[in-house]
Design an enzyme around this catalytic site. Structure first.
Site, PDB file in Angstrom:
ATOM      1  N   ASP A   1       0.849  -1.196   0.000  1.00 32.89           N
ATOM      2  CA  ASP A   1       0.000   0.000   0.000  1.00 32.89           C
ATOM      3  C   ASP A   1       0.884   1.245   0.000  1.00 32.89           C
ATOM      4  O   ASP A   1       2.032   1.201   0.434  1.00 32.89           O
ATOM      5  CB  ASP A   1      -0.881   0.039   1.248  1.00 32.89           C
ATOM      6  CG  ASP A   1      -1.827  -1.151   1.313  1.00 32.89           C
ATOM      7  OD1 ASP A   1      -2.130  -1.718   0.251  1.00 32.89           O
ATOM      8  OD2 ASP A   1      -2.235  -1.506   2.435  1.00 32.89           O
TER       9      ASP A   1
HETATM   10  N1  URA Z   1      -1.095  -5.974   3.974  1.00 28.31           N
HETATM   11  C1  URA Z   1      -1.638  -4.738   3.956  1.00 28.31           C
HETATM   12  O1  URA Z   1      -2.686  -4.515   4.524  1.00 28.31           O
HETATM   13  N2  URA Z   1      -0.974  -3.762   3.299  1.00 28.31           N
HETATM   14  C2  URA Z   1       0.216  -3.953   2.675  1.00 28.31           C
HETATM   15  O2  URA Z   1       0.777  -3.026   2.115  1.00 28.31           O
HETATM   16  C3  URA Z   1       0.768  -5.244   2.711  1.00 28.31           C
HETATM   17  C4  URA Z   1       0.098  -6.237   3.362  1.00 28.31           C
END
Ligand code: URA
Length: 235
Positions: free
Chosen positions: A105
């Site tokens: 993310d």
């Molecule tokens: N899980 C998440 O919620 N976000 C990420 O960036 C990676 C794994």
């Protein structure tokens, strides 16, 4: 294996065949310390180092990179609201169709792999392969024993067929957890923590399949994976 110089440059992302030919003709390409102005010259590629505009490059059939992804970057070639992680690597790599090996993310930091090798990308993103990923997180509320045991037993996330389970959990502080998972569902860690009644405040990927983010790789920096690291990933 031998290739013509213009084809070598094209394969390494320096542009179209025509652009690479012009680059050679302009006298900006050196091989073994000497300017080479013959685009059709055949050159062995194994172990080849070439210089373009004064910068040295090693011939690589494929790209395998690790990056310390900084906060506020999207793992996309067409970012919506933030900068792209692809802005952090040389433009030549984009001509080679470099891709993220699984996404983080925009607000997640840590170890990100990138490659232009389709088989490699598939191997490390396919849910069937069960590659472990270790995340470290800070939580809005103190972690309870109950939350940890529920994560280890498995939680049912909305719109997912199978339960999502932590491979392991290690409490780092009252509101901080290290958790390993071997899947890559959308927002998986944040959703799992939400499902047990807590909330992720910050998230960092520490390791992928035995490969740990090196301490000396600063946020925003990248480097090539070594042969030993590629072997370690292959398990
Ligand atoms: N899980 C998440 O919620 N976000 C990420 O960036 C990676 C794994």
């Amino acid at each position: 294996m031998e290739m013509t110089l213009e084809k070598i440059l094209q394969s390494q992302g320096f542009g179209t065949r025509r652009q690479c030919r012009d680059l050679v003709l302009s006298g900006d390409v050196e091989i073994n310390g000497e300017v080479c102005e013959t685009p059709s010259e055949r050159i062995p590629v194994e172990g080849l180092t070439f210089v373009v505009d004064g910068k040295a490059w090693q011939y690589r059939e494929h790209l395998y990179l690790m990056m310390h992804k900084p906060e506020g970057y999207e793992c996309s070639h067409e970012p919506q609201h933030h900068a792209s992680v692809f802005a952090l690597v040389p433009w030549q790599f984009l001509n080679r169709n470099l891709q993220c090996v699984g996404r983080l993310d925009q607000d997640t930091t840590g170890l990100l792999l990138l490659s232009d090798d389709g088989q490699f990308i598939h191997r490390y993103t396919s849910p069937k392969k069960h590659v472990s990923k270790v995340y470290q997180m800070t939580l809005a509320d103190d972690l309870t024993e109950d939350q940890v045991s529920t994560l280890e037993t498995g939680v049912q996330l909305h719109h997912e067929r199978n339960v999502s389970k932590a491979l392991s959990c290690r409490k780092l502080a009252s509101n901080s957890l290290e958790m390993a998972i071997d899947e890559g569902k959308y927002h998986q860690v944040k959703r799992m923590m939400g499902a047990v009644g807590n909330k992720v405040v910050s998230l960092h990927r520490h390791a992928i399949g035995g490969l740990i983010l090196p301490e000396d790789l600063e946020p925003g920096q990248w480097r090539y994976l070594t042969e030993a690291e590629l072997r370690k990933l292959a398990g």
